[in-house]
Design a protein around this motif. Structure first.
Motif, PDB file in Angstrom:
ATOM      1  N   LEU A   1       1.031  -1.315  -0.120  1.00  0.00           N
ATOM      2  CA  LEU A   1      -0.121  -0.041  -0.038  1.00  0.00           C
ATOM      3  C   LEU A   1       1.064   1.255   0.054  1.00  0.00           C
ATOM      4  N   GLY A   2       1.921   1.189  -0.841  1.00  0.00           N
ATOM      5  CA  GLY A   2       2.841   2.421  -1.097  1.00  0.00           C
ATOM      6  C   GLY A   2       3.646   2.558   0.310  1.00  0.00           C
ATOM      7  N   GLY A   3       3.667   1.721   0.916  1.00  0.00           N
ATOM      8  CA  GLY A   3       4.613   1.732   2.095  1.00  0.00           C
ATOM      9  C   GLY A   3       3.833   2.260   3.443  1.00  0.00           C
ATOM     10  N   LEU A   4       2.496   2.427   3.330  1.00  0.00           N
ATOM     11  CA  LEU A   4       1.741   2.772   4.310  1.00  0.00           C
ATOM     12  C   LEU A   4       1.309   1.797   5.183  1.00  0.00           C
ATOM     13  N   ALA A   5       1.178   0.594   4.815  1.00  0.00           N
ATOM     14  CA  ALA A   5       0.586  -0.600   5.725  1.00  0.00           C
ATOM     15  C   ALA A   5       1.892  -1.073   6.586  1.00  0.00           C
ATOM     16  N   GLU A   6       1.594  -1.141   7.800  1.00  0.00           N
ATOM     17  CA  GLU A   6       2.530  -1.673   8.715  1.00  0.00           C
ATOM     18  C   GLU A   6       2.768  -3.033   8.325  1.00  0.00           C
ATOM     19  N   ARG A   7       4.329  -3.418   8.092  1.00  0.00           N
ATOM     20  CA  ARG A   7       4.518  -4.689   7.838  1.00  0.00           C
ATOM     21  C   ARG A   7       4.451  -5.871   8.689  1.00  0.00           C
ATOM     22  N   GLU A   8       4.581  -5.306  10.135  1.00  0.00           N
ATOM     23  CA  GLU A   8       4.421  -6.140  11.136  1.00  0.00           C
ATOM     24  C   GLU A   8       3.069  -6.534  11.440  1.00  0.00           C
ATOM     25  N   ARG A   9       2.035  -5.883  10.690  1.00  0.00           N
ATOM     26  CA  ARG A   9       0.809  -6.691  10.736  1.00  0.00           C
ATOM     27  C   ARG A   9       0.259  -7.630   9.957  1.00  0.00           C
ATOM     28  N   VAL A  10       1.083  -7.965   9.069  1.00  0.00           N
ATOM     29  CA  VAL A  10       1.020  -8.864   7.786  1.00  0.00           C
ATOM     30  C   VAL A  10       0.823 -10.234   8.466  1.00  0.00           C
ATOM     31  N   ARG A  11      -0.141 -10.780   8.275  1.00  0.00           N
ATOM     32  CA  ARG A  11      -0.704 -12.322   8.731  1.00  0.00           C
ATOM     33  C   ARG A  11       0.144 -13.351   8.000  1.00  0.00           C
TER      34      ARG A  11
ATOM     35  N   GLU B   1      -7.303  -5.355   8.533  1.00  0.00           N
ATOM     36  CA  GLU B   1      -7.316  -3.816   8.694  1.00  0.00           C
ATOM     37  C   GLU B   1      -6.905  -3.167   7.292  1.00  0.00           C
ATOM     38  N   ASP B   2      -5.704  -3.357   6.730  1.00  0.00           N
ATOM     39  CA  ASP B   2      -5.307  -2.775   5.748  1.00  0.00           C
ATOM     40  C   ASP B   2      -6.187  -3.467   4.329  1.00  0.00           C
ATOM     41  N   MET B   3      -6.704  -4.545   4.548  1.00  0.00           N
ATOM     42  CA  MET B   3      -7.430  -4.835   3.249  1.00  0.00           C
ATOM     43  C   MET B   3      -8.893  -4.139   3.311  1.00  0.00           C
ATOM     44  N   ILE B   4      -9.309  -3.917   4.321  1.00  0.00           N
ATOM     45  CA  ILE B   4     -10.423  -3.213   4.314  1.00  0.00           C
ATOM     46  C   ILE B   4     -10.430  -1.703   4.190  1.00  0.00           C
ATOM     47  N   ALA B   5      -9.350  -1.034   4.599  1.00  0.00           N
ATOM     48  CA  ALA B   5      -9.039   0.013   4.350  1.00  0.00           C
ATOM     49  C   ALA B   5      -8.769   0.343   2.773  1.00  0.00           C
ATOM     50  N   ASP B   6      -7.890  -0.557   2.293  1.00  0.00           N
ATOM     51  CA  ASP B   6      -7.785  -0.576   0.634  1.00  0.00           C
ATOM     52  C   ASP B   6      -9.233  -0.627  -0.111  1.00  0.00           C
ATOM     53  N   ARG B   7      -9.974  -1.440   0.355  1.00  0.00           N
ATOM     54  CA  ARG B   7     -11.394  -1.560  -0.184  1.00  0.00           C
ATOM     55  C   ARG B   7     -12.241  -0.411  -0.044  1.00  0.00           C
TER      56      ARG B   7
ATOM     57  N   ARG C   1      -9.164   6.397   6.960  1.00  0.00           N
ATOM     58  CA  ARG C   1      -9.265   8.079   6.481  1.00  0.00           C
ATOM     59  C   ARG C   1      -8.116   8.200   5.585  1.00  0.00           C
ATOM     60  N   HIS C   2      -7.235   7.609   5.735  1.00  0.00           N
ATOM     61  CA  HIS C   2      -5.961   7.959   4.796  1.00  0.00           C
ATOM     62  C   HIS C   2      -6.462   7.531   3.294  1.00  0.00           C
ATOM     63  N   GLU C   3      -6.712   6.114   2.949  1.00  0.00           N
ATOM     64  CA  GLU C   3      -7.196   5.621   1.769  1.00  0.00           C
ATOM     65  C   GLU C   3      -8.374   6.339   1.145  1.00  0.00           C
ATOM     66  N   SER C   4      -9.269   6.908   1.961  1.00  0.00           N
ATOM     67  CA  SER C   4     -10.413   7.536   1.363  1.00  0.00           C
ATOM     68  C   SER C   4     -10.429   9.069   1.480  1.00  0.00           C
TER      69      SER C   4
END
Length: 182
Positions: free
Chosen positions: A100-110, A126-132, A168-171
């Motif tokens: 996500l352009g470096g904005l997603a926190e890598r430590e949250r990756v499942r 969380e990042d997938m929902i934000a992306d959607r 908020r950031h993605e939208s």
């Protein structure tokens, strides 16, 4: 791991094998995003036709796909940006170099343990929902609101504060967590 449809599970296992090969080369593991991540988080309730992948090592990842039997479709009426495994007919495509352009926190990756096939890294829910929500806010993909709401409904344990910030950031500030509840 039988919660997924068989074709998807086979493709996920191939992704795990390619990921392990990347790590064996001393490179970071690729991360699944997009429809494949949605399918994982909905246990195949929502299906995808492709695996979107984030890796700064596109050439090396595509070499690993070739080793696993993937081919690049060619000819009239065929997409040429991605790779397809002839037995699965699911496309694999590198869509970005950073999550996500470096904005997603890598430590949250499942991380999903695939047994002998390795480990699959998947963008956080969380990042997938934000992306959607970002895609929905763009006006180009109205169906993404329903996907985001379904993901949210299935994952009550999300980090709401982080997700609020990311939505908020993605939208561009237009939407937040409250919009998922309506």
């Amino acid at each position: 791991m039988s919660v997924y449809r068989p074709q998807f599970e086979q493709a996920l296992r191939l992704f795990g094998r390619a990921s392990e090969a990347m790590k064996a080369r001393g490179l970071s593991a690729p991360v699944l995003v997009g429809g494949a991540a949605v399918e994982i988080y909905t246990s195949s309730a929502l299906n995808t036709g492709d695996f979107d992948i984030v890796t700064p090592w596109q050439q090396e990842f595509e070499e690993e796909l070739r080793r696993l039997g993937f081919i690049r479709p060619s000819g009239r009426g065929r997409a040429t940006r991605g790779w397809i495994h002839p037995d699965l007919q699911l496309g694999f495509e590198v869509v970005a170099r950073s999550l996500l352009g470096g904005l997603a926190e890598r430590e949250r990756v499942r991380l999903i343990d695939l047994g002998e096939d390795g480990v699959a890294a998947v963008i956080s829910v969380e990042d997938m929902i934000a992306d959607r929500m970002g895609q929905y806010a763009s006006g180009a993909a109205p169906e993404m609101l329903e996907q985001a709401r379904r993901l949210f409904a299935l994952h009550a344990d999300v980090d709401r504060d982080y997700m609020e910030k990311r939505i908020r950031h993605e939208s561009a500030g237009e939407y937040g967590v409250a919009d998922l509840e309506g």
